[in-house]
Design a protein around this motif. Sequence first.
Motif, PDB file in Angstrom:
ATOM      1  N   LYS A  35      -0.440  -9.929  -3.037  1.00 42.84           N
ATOM      2  CA  LYS A  35      -1.724  -9.291  -2.746  1.00 42.84           C
ATOM      3  C   LYS A  35      -1.470  -7.870  -2.256  1.00 42.84           C
ATOM      4  N   GLY A  92      -1.916  -5.339   0.720  1.00 43.87           N
ATOM      5  CA  GLY A  92      -2.171  -5.374   2.150  1.00 43.87           C
ATOM      6  C   GLY A  92      -3.050  -4.232   2.614  1.00 43.87           C
ATOM      7  N   ASP A  93      -3.360  -4.232   3.914  1.00 46.05           N
ATOM      8  CA  ASP A  93      -4.208  -3.194   4.486  1.00 46.05           C
ATOM      9  C   ASP A  93      -3.570  -1.810   4.389  1.00 46.05           C
ATOM     10  N   GLN A 151       2.125  -7.150  -1.107  1.00 44.79           N
ATOM     11  CA  GLN A 151       2.806  -8.019  -0.162  1.00 44.79           C
ATOM     12  C   GLN A 151       2.865  -9.443  -0.693  1.00 44.79           C
ATOM     13  N   GLU A 194       7.305  -6.137   1.050  1.00 45.37           N
ATOM     14  CA  GLU A 194       6.345  -5.075   0.782  1.00 45.37           C
ATOM     15  C   GLU A 194       6.887  -4.200  -0.348  1.00 45.37           C
ATOM     16  N   PRO A 229       5.197  -8.112  10.086  1.00 37.67           N
ATOM     17  CA  PRO A 229       4.074  -7.233  10.451  1.00 37.67           C
ATOM     18  C   PRO A 229       3.630  -7.372  11.903  1.00 37.67           C
TER      19      PRO A 229
END
Length: 249
Positions: free
Chosen positions: A208, A210-211, A216, A228, A244
């Motif tokens: 997916k 990530g922010d 990730q 990452e 994280p």
Amino acid sequence: MYKTRTFRRFSGVAFTAAVVLIGGTACSSASPDTGASAAPESFGPAGYRGLTPGMAKDAALAGGKLATAPTSTLDGCADFSYAGGPAPDPARMKAEADAETKAKELNKKADELQADPKPGASAEESAKAAEKSANDTRLFADAAQASADLAGKREERDKAFVAAGGASFGKDGLRELAAPADAKTAEGIGAGSSLAELKAAYDAKGLKIGDNGRFQVSVDGKPGWVYEFTVDGEKVGSVSMIDPKSKCA
């Protein structure tokens, strides 16, 4: 061509001896047990170059795989290049430290201005505390700008770190491990891999975005740790493993 023609004039005995010599040389670079060349080390759950997730900084430095001086200490994290990698840049490190100090000082002052009135304060005192003066407004703006500048320094540091590869340590040990450009995961993903290859390798495992804008996916056997991947266009730019939730200081 001249050497080839001359070689053909050798006697059969000399030719046979040369073939035996070449064969022996080729075998010398192979594994003594299997006769096959050793596979390159994968970047993954077991770590890389003897560096493992959560490893203490002193133990990691003692292994000799990292440079002896950090390339960044921003936010209390200590980033180290691999041995032979980029050397610390004193100018960049000073700029990071200055930006961090300025942001902390200005935001502390801004927080004090926004503090609630002390218990028992009169209405007049409360009104004065709530009033926004021109100087207060300027301070808030300066604090916001200092925070933005610090965020920019963090981004620059993070990009340089993952591009070169290395290890970053927080209060609980190794918190991030970045792969050098030639390293690949067990699934064959590294710098230069295509976005399609990245998705084919990890989509089924929950890949997916990530922010922070990086792709990730969980690291097998390392709860809380994720790979990452930075992606530039259609190519993977860098690979790292990070916890994280780890804290710098």
